[in-house]
Structures are given as structure tokens and as C-alpha cells.
Design a protein around this motif. Structure first.
Motif, PDB file in Angstrom:
ATOM      1  N   ASP A   1       0.834  -1.202   0.000  1.00 21.04           N
ATOM      2  CA  ASP A   1       0.000   0.000   0.000  1.00 21.04           C
ATOM      3  C   ASP A   1       0.865   1.247   0.000  1.00 21.04           C
ATOM      4  O   ASP A   1       0.495   2.268  -0.574  1.00 21.04           O
ATOM      5  N   TYR A   2       2.013   1.167   0.673  1.00 21.43           N
ATOM      6  CA  TYR A   2       3.013   2.225   0.562  1.00 21.43           C
ATOM      7  C   TYR A   2       4.369   1.687   0.975  1.00 21.43           C
ATOM      8  O   TYR A   2       4.475   0.619   1.598  1.00 21.43           O
ATOM      9  N   VAL A   3       5.407   2.421   0.591  1.00 17.21           N
ATOM     10  CA  VAL A   3       6.788   2.046   0.891  1.00 17.21           C
ATOM     11  C   VAL A   3       7.403   3.116   1.783  1.00 17.21           C
ATOM     12  O   VAL A   3       7.198   4.309   1.562  1.00 17.21           O
ATOM     13  N   VAL A   4       8.150   2.687   2.800  1.00 15.33           N
ATOM     14  CA  VAL A   4       8.917   3.611   3.637  1.00 15.33           C
ATOM     15  C   VAL A   4      10.358   3.595   3.155  1.00 15.33           C
ATOM     16  O   VAL A   4      11.004   2.542   3.121  1.00 15.33           O
ATOM     17  N   LEU A   5      10.867   4.756   2.769  1.00 13.49           N
ATOM     18  CA  LEU A   5      12.243   4.895   2.302  1.00 13.49           C
ATOM     19  C   LEU A   5      13.051   5.635   3.354  1.00 13.49           C
ATOM     20  O   LEU A   5      12.858   6.831   3.575  1.00 13.49           O
ATOM     21  N   SER A   6      13.953   4.908   4.041  1.00 16.09           N
ATOM     22  CA  SER A   6      14.736   5.523   5.118  1.00 16.09           C
ATOM     23  C   SER A   6      16.227   5.263   4.949  1.00 16.09           C
ATOM     24  O   SER A   6      16.964   5.113   5.919  1.00 16.09           O
ATOM     25  N   THR A   7      16.681   5.223   3.692  1.00 22.68           N
ATOM     26  CA  THR A   7      18.110   5.113   3.416  1.00 22.68           C
ATOM     27  C   THR A   7      18.769   6.472   3.608  1.00 22.68           C
ATOM     28  O   THR A   7      18.081   7.500   3.686  1.00 22.68           O
ATOM     29  N   PRO A   8      20.112   6.538   3.682  1.00 21.52           N
ATOM     30  CA  PRO A   8      20.772   7.848   3.713  1.00 21.52           C
ATOM     31  C   PRO A   8      20.345   8.694   2.515  1.00 21.52           C
ATOM     32  O   PRO A   8      20.133   8.156   1.418  1.00 21.52           O
ATOM     33  N   PRO A   9      20.190  10.009   2.677  1.00 19.94           N
ATOM     34  CA  PRO A   9      19.671  10.849   1.595  1.00 19.94           C
ATOM     35  C   PRO A   9      20.565  10.918   0.366  1.00 19.94           C
ATOM     36  O   PRO A   9      20.114  11.328  -0.705  1.00 19.94           O
ATOM     37  N   THR A  10      21.825  10.508   0.505  1.00 19.86           N
ATOM     38  CA  THR A  10      22.731  10.507  -0.639  1.00 19.86           C
ATOM     39  C   THR A  10      22.551   9.276  -1.523  1.00 19.86           C
ATOM     40  O   THR A  10      23.140   9.199  -2.597  1.00 19.86           O
ATOM     41  N   LYS A  11      21.741   8.311  -1.078  1.00 21.74           N
ATOM     42  CA  LYS A  11      21.568   7.047  -1.803  1.00 21.74           C
ATOM     43  C   LYS A  11      20.085   6.733  -1.974  1.00 21.74           C
ATOM     44  O   LYS A  11      19.547   5.821  -1.335  1.00 21.74           O
TER      45      LYS A  11
ATOM     46  N   TYR B   1      15.968   3.913  -5.780  1.00 17.14           N
ATOM     47  CA  TYR B   1      14.835   3.413  -4.993  1.00 17.14           C
ATOM     48  C   TYR B   1      13.573   4.224  -5.279  1.00 17.14           C
ATOM     49  O   TYR B   1      12.478   3.672  -5.431  1.00 17.14           O
ATOM     50  N   VAL B   2      13.726   5.549  -5.334  1.00 15.64           N
ATOM     51  CA  VAL B   2      12.568   6.409  -5.606  1.00 15.64           C
ATOM     52  C   VAL B   2      11.940   6.033  -6.936  1.00 15.64           C
ATOM     53  O   VAL B   2      10.711   5.909  -7.049  1.00 15.64           O
ATOM     54  N   GLU B   3      12.769   5.826  -7.961  1.00 17.65           N
ATOM     55  CA  GLU B   3      12.218   5.494  -9.278  1.00 17.65           C
ATOM     56  C   GLU B   3      11.504   4.151  -9.262  1.00 17.65           C
ATOM     57  O   GLU B   3      10.422   4.006  -9.846  1.00 17.65           O
ATOM     58  N   MET B   4      12.066   3.168  -8.577  1.00 23.25           N
ATOM     59  CA  MET B   4      11.411   1.855  -8.517  1.00 23.25           C
ATOM     60  C   MET B   4      10.061   1.932  -7.819  1.00 23.25           C
ATOM     61  O   MET B   4       9.083   1.312  -8.239  1.00 23.25           O
ATOM     62  N   ILE B   5      10.000   2.711  -6.745  1.00 29.21           N
ATOM     63  CA  ILE B   5       8.745   2.842  -5.992  1.00 29.21           C
ATOM     64  C   ILE B   5       7.688   3.564  -6.811  1.00 29.21           C
ATOM     65  O   ILE B   5       6.549   3.097  -6.954  1.00 29.21           O
ATOM     66  N   LEU B   6       8.051   4.709  -7.374  1.00 27.05           N
ATOM     67  CA  LEU B   6       7.082   5.506  -8.112  1.00 27.05           C
ATOM     68  C   LEU B   6       6.661   4.821  -9.409  1.00 27.05           C
ATOM     69  O   LEU B   6       5.492   4.902  -9.806  1.00 27.05           O
ATOM     70  N   LYS B   7       7.583   4.153 -10.056  1.00 27.26           N
ATOM     71  CA  LYS B   7       7.260   3.430 -11.290  1.00 27.26           C
ATOM     72  C   LYS B   7       6.261   2.317 -11.018  1.00 27.26           C
ATOM     73  O   LYS B   7       5.432   1.973 -11.872  1.00 27.26           O
ATOM     74  N   ALA B   8       6.319   1.761  -9.812  1.00 34.99           N
ATOM     75  CA  ALA B   8       5.370   0.707  -9.423  1.00 34.99           C
ATOM     76  C   ALA B   8       3.985   1.275  -9.122  1.00 34.99           C
ATOM     77  O   ALA B   8       3.034   0.523  -8.901  1.00 34.99           O
ATOM     78  N   GLY B   9       3.887   2.617  -9.070  1.00 36.16           N
ATOM     79  CA  GLY B   9       2.602   3.254  -8.782  1.00 36.16           C
ATOM     80  C   GLY B   9       2.225   3.228  -7.320  1.00 36.16           C
ATOM     81  O   GLY B   9       1.041   3.337  -6.969  1.00 36.16           O
ATOM     82  N   THR B  10       3.222   3.101  -6.451  1.00 37.89           N
ATOM     83  CA  THR B  10       2.970   2.961  -5.014  1.00 37.89           C
ATOM     84  C   THR B  10       3.295   4.253  -4.277  1.00 37.89           C
ATOM     85  O   THR B  10       4.261   4.949  -4.604  1.00 37.89           O
ATOM     86  N   ALA B  11       2.488   4.579  -3.279  1.00 37.74           N
ATOM     87  CA  ALA B  11       2.732   5.754  -2.452  1.00 37.74           C
ATOM     88  C   ALA B  11       4.002   5.555  -1.623  1.00 37.74           C
ATOM     89  O   ALA B  11       4.411   4.418  -1.354  1.00 37.74           O
ATOM     90  N   MET B  12       4.613   6.658  -1.217  1.00 37.29           N
ATOM     91  CA  MET B  12       5.890   6.571  -0.506  1.00 37.29           C
ATOM     92  C   MET B  12       5.942   7.513   0.689  1.00 37.29           C
ATOM     93  O   MET B  12       5.558   8.677   0.595  1.00 37.29           O
ATOM     94  N   TYR B  13       6.424   6.981   1.811  1.00 34.81           N
ATOM     95  CA  TYR B  13       6.796   7.767   2.986  1.00 34.81           C
ATOM     96  C   TYR B  13       8.310   7.899   2.908  1.00 34.81           C
ATOM     97  O   TYR B  13       9.032   6.931   3.092  1.00 34.81           O
ATOM     98  N   MET B  14       8.807   9.107   2.621  1.00 37.57           N
ATOM     99  CA  MET B  14      10.232   9.339   2.448  1.00 37.57           C
ATOM    100  C   MET B  14      10.789  10.080   3.656  1.00 37.57           C
ATOM    101  O   MET B  14      10.331  11.172   3.993  1.00 37.57           O
TER     102      MET B  14
ATOM    103  N   ALA C   1      17.409  16.419  -5.684  1.00 39.26           N
ATOM    104  CA  ALA C   1      16.037  16.826  -5.352  1.00 39.26           C
ATOM    105  C   ALA C   1      15.231  17.080  -6.620  1.00 39.26           C
ATOM    106  O   ALA C   1      14.062  16.695  -6.722  1.00 39.26           O
ATOM    107  N   MET C   2      15.845  17.732  -7.603  1.00 37.01           N
ATOM    108  CA  MET C   2      15.140  18.013  -8.855  1.00 37.01           C
ATOM    109  C   MET C   2      14.841  16.734  -9.633  1.00 37.01           C
ATOM    110  O   MET C   2      13.792  16.607 -10.279  1.00 37.01           O
ATOM    111  N   LYS C   3      15.738  15.765  -9.569  1.00 31.86           N
ATOM    112  CA  LYS C   3      15.486  14.477 -10.229  1.00 31.86           C
ATOM    113  C   LYS C   3      14.309  13.762  -9.573  1.00 31.86           C
ATOM    114  O   LYS C   3      13.489  13.135 -10.252  1.00 31.86           O
TER     115      LYS C   3
END
Length: 342
Positions: free
Chosen positions: A62-72, A76-89, A100-102
Motif C-alpha cells: 500500500d506504501y513504501v517507507v524509504l529511510s536510506t541515507p539521503p545521498t543514496k 529506490y525512488v524510481e522503482m517505488i514511483l514506477k510501481a505506482g505505489t505511495a511513498m513515505y520518504m 532533489a530536482m530528479k
């Protein structure tokens, strides 16, 4: 709700506990650390997922929690969003403006639904403070003064614990990583910034990117002034969030870097100050703080309502932090246009 975790460090365990507390399920976890994975899967009974299987698990959640270091984060963001899933970043969303712009481009391309984890915004103490400010009872902001001091990473020039925060390859420093919370709290109560000046420094010579003391002064677009004083290397922990307005003042304080336990206010027509006590301790109840944020996000997802800490807030916070870093490095006052890009 079914939630997939990317990142299995300390904060990720609080995220998992919040999901379970909300009667949800942690469906899987990915991390580059085998030790972290072992601890995480042992607590939540979920599978450790390979990098190649991230898209599959993301699509089923239903959603993904992304808690990796902000430099990495970009892949992951692309895989989550491409899957059409909501994200808690987790904040900060990135360590550089380019990243940030990417992320923004990907969010637009995949029409991503993203909540940025400014968890302190959702806490009862701050929410009550914000509620009272928004009534207008304290008038327009004149002086916003934030102080938070505590022992932490780099305390007395030491690494208190193994952490990405003090890893020379991953560190981004307090002004980017932690002051991001302050930007959201301030702008929610007083609006955006016009200019700022900063001095920040670190106590770990082997990690030049790591600042753990920061002092910031800023001017709001409304004309009010702001000060932020923060340190991860103070022997005495203290916290204060103050809004001083044209008609009164309100303070949220506590004995710890993120203690929101005492709310006190007085307006010009009140004979005495009033106060409320909150059992709202981050130092002693980190799980509660993360729980409030997950509860709000799940409500947004179920009801289709607007997210109160969206991606745009994460971009603004990073922009303000980068402007502050530039100010410190060049010893200048930085003008801050929309979205903070200086």
C-alpha cells in the motif's frame, strides 16, 4: 495496510512498529547491511528482499517507507514511483539540489504520492501550538526563536555510534539532515523566508562534510525575524520553540533536543500565562512520534485527502538548508526566492 521497507536501520524499526501498531503488516525489507536485515526480519518476521525484487514488493504494498541515507535514494525512488505505489520518504529528501530536482521529475512523471517524514510536525504538542497560532490570537510573527541542544553525533569530537551520519561517504551534516525539521515547523506557523545567514561547524576532523553545530538567522517574507540554534554536541539537552507575535507569545519547551512537553502562552489581554503539559517526549517515546506521522499518512491514503508534509515541503527544506550552508561557507547573507533556491 501492507508496507514495504527500504532501509533497516534504527529509525526503520520505529517505522515498522508504527505500522504494526496501526494493525498493518510489514511485507518485506531491503537493506545493504546483513546485520540490519537480520535484526529487522527477526523482529517483524518479514522476508529480506533482494535489490532485484524491490519493484515486485513495492508494487504489492500500500506504501513504501524509504529511510536510506539521503545521498543514496534515486534508484529506490524510481522503482517505488514506477510501481505506482505511495511513498513515505524520510527527510531530508536528498543532500543535493540536483538529486532533489530528479526526484521532483520522477514524481511528476509517475504522478507519485509522497509524504516527507517531518514527524515532529504531527506531534500533539506542536499541533496544539500551531492550532493556537492559527487562531490569530498572538498576532503576526515578530520573532521566531528555535533552540535545540543535546549530546549526539560527534559529541566531544567522538563518534558515539556507528551511523551513516558520520560516514565520510554519506554524511551531509546537521544543517541539511536535522534542521530540515525546523524549516517545516517554522514555515507552517509563520510563512516562508526572504533571506538568511548561517554559521555552522563540525567537531569531527575526519568528516569535513559533517557539521554538528549550526546558528541561523533569517528574515521572513512577512518581515519577522527567525533564529535557529542547534547542536549535537551539548552536554546539557534543551529544547525551545517560541513564537513571539504582535499580540502575544507562545513557547513549546522540554528538557531534551526534541522534547515537546510544556506549552505556555500569554496574550496582551490575558492577566496570566496559561500552560498545558504533554506526554510528548521524543527521547523517551520515539515510537509515538513516528506513529503519529504514519497514522496521518494512512488517513490521507484511505480518504484521498491532502498530505500536510508533501514533497514540495521537502524540496523547500533542502533549499533553505543548502542556502544556509552556502551562507556559512561564503560568509554572506543569502536571498531566498521561491522554493529557496539561492
Amino acid at each position: 495496510m501492507k508496507v514495504f521497507m527500504i532501509g533497516a536501520g534504527d529509525i526503520a524499526r520505529y517505522h515498522g512498529r508504527a505500522v504494526v501498531r496501526l494493525e498493518g503488516e510489514v511485507t518485506g525489507v531491503y537493506d545493504v547491511s546483513e546485520k540490519n536485515l537480520e535484526i529487522y526480519t527477526g523482529e517483524f518476521g518479514c522476508p529480506a528482499v533482494s535489490y532485484e525484487d524491490i519493484p515486485k514488493y513495492a508494487a504489492e504494498a500500500d506504501y513504501v517507507v524509504l529511510s536510506t541515507p539521503p545521498t543514496k535514494r534515486l534508484d529506490y525512488v524510481e522503482m517505488i514511483l514506477k510501481a505506482g505505489t505511495a511513498m513515505y520518504m524520510e527527510k531530508p529528501i536528498a543532500a543535493t539540489w540536483e538529486d532533489a530536482m530528479k526526484i521532483c521529475e520522477m514524481a511528476e512523471q509517475y504522478q507519485g504520492k509522497i509524504m516527507v517524514g517531518f514527524a515532529h510536525y504531527y506531534r500533539p504538542g506542536y499541533q496544539k501550538m500551531l492550532e493556537l497560532i492559527r487562531t490569530g490570537m498572538f498576532g503576526e510573527p515578530v520573532n521566531i526563536a528555535f533552540t535545540r541542544l543535546s549530546p549526539g553525533f560527534g559529541f566531544h569530537a567522538k563518534n558515539l555510534a556507528a551511523s551513516w551520519r558520520t560516514d565520510p561517504n554519506l554524511a551531509c551534516g546537521m544543517t541539511i539532515e536535522s534542521v530540515s525539521h525546523d524549516w517545516k515547523l517554522i514555515t507552517a506557523m509563520a510563512g516562508s523566508f526572504e533571506s538568511l545567514a548561517c554559521n555552522c561547524t563540525g567537531t569531527l576532523e575526519n568528516v569535513p562534510k559533517f557539521d554538528n553545530h549550526t546558528s541561523i538567522t533569517a528574515r521572513l517574507k512577512s518581515g519577522g525575524i527567525v533564529s535557529v540554534a542547534a547542536s549535537w554536541a551539548s552536554d546539557i539537552p534543551r529544547c525551545s520553540r517560541a513564537y513571539i507575535g504582535t499580540k502575544g507569545s507562545i513557547f513549546l519547551t522540554g528538557e531534551g533536543m526534541f522534547e515537546f512537553t510544556d506549552l505556555t502562552w500569554k496574550t496582551e489581554d490575558m492577566p496570566y500565562a496559561e500552560s498545558l503539559k504533554f506526554n510528548d517526549s521524543y527521547d523517551h517515546a520515539t515510537g509515538d512520534v513516528i506513529f503519529y506521522a504514519h497514522r496521518a499518512f494512512q488517513k490521507n491514503l484511505k480518504e484521498g485527502t491532502e498530505i500536510e508534509t508533501p514533497l514540495a515541503d521537502g524540496v523547500s527544506a533542502l533549499a533553505y538548508s543548502l542556502a544556509a550552508k552556502r551562507s556559512s561557507e561564503e560568509q554572506i547573507t543569502v536571498k531566498v526566492p521561491e522554493w529557496g533556491k539561492a
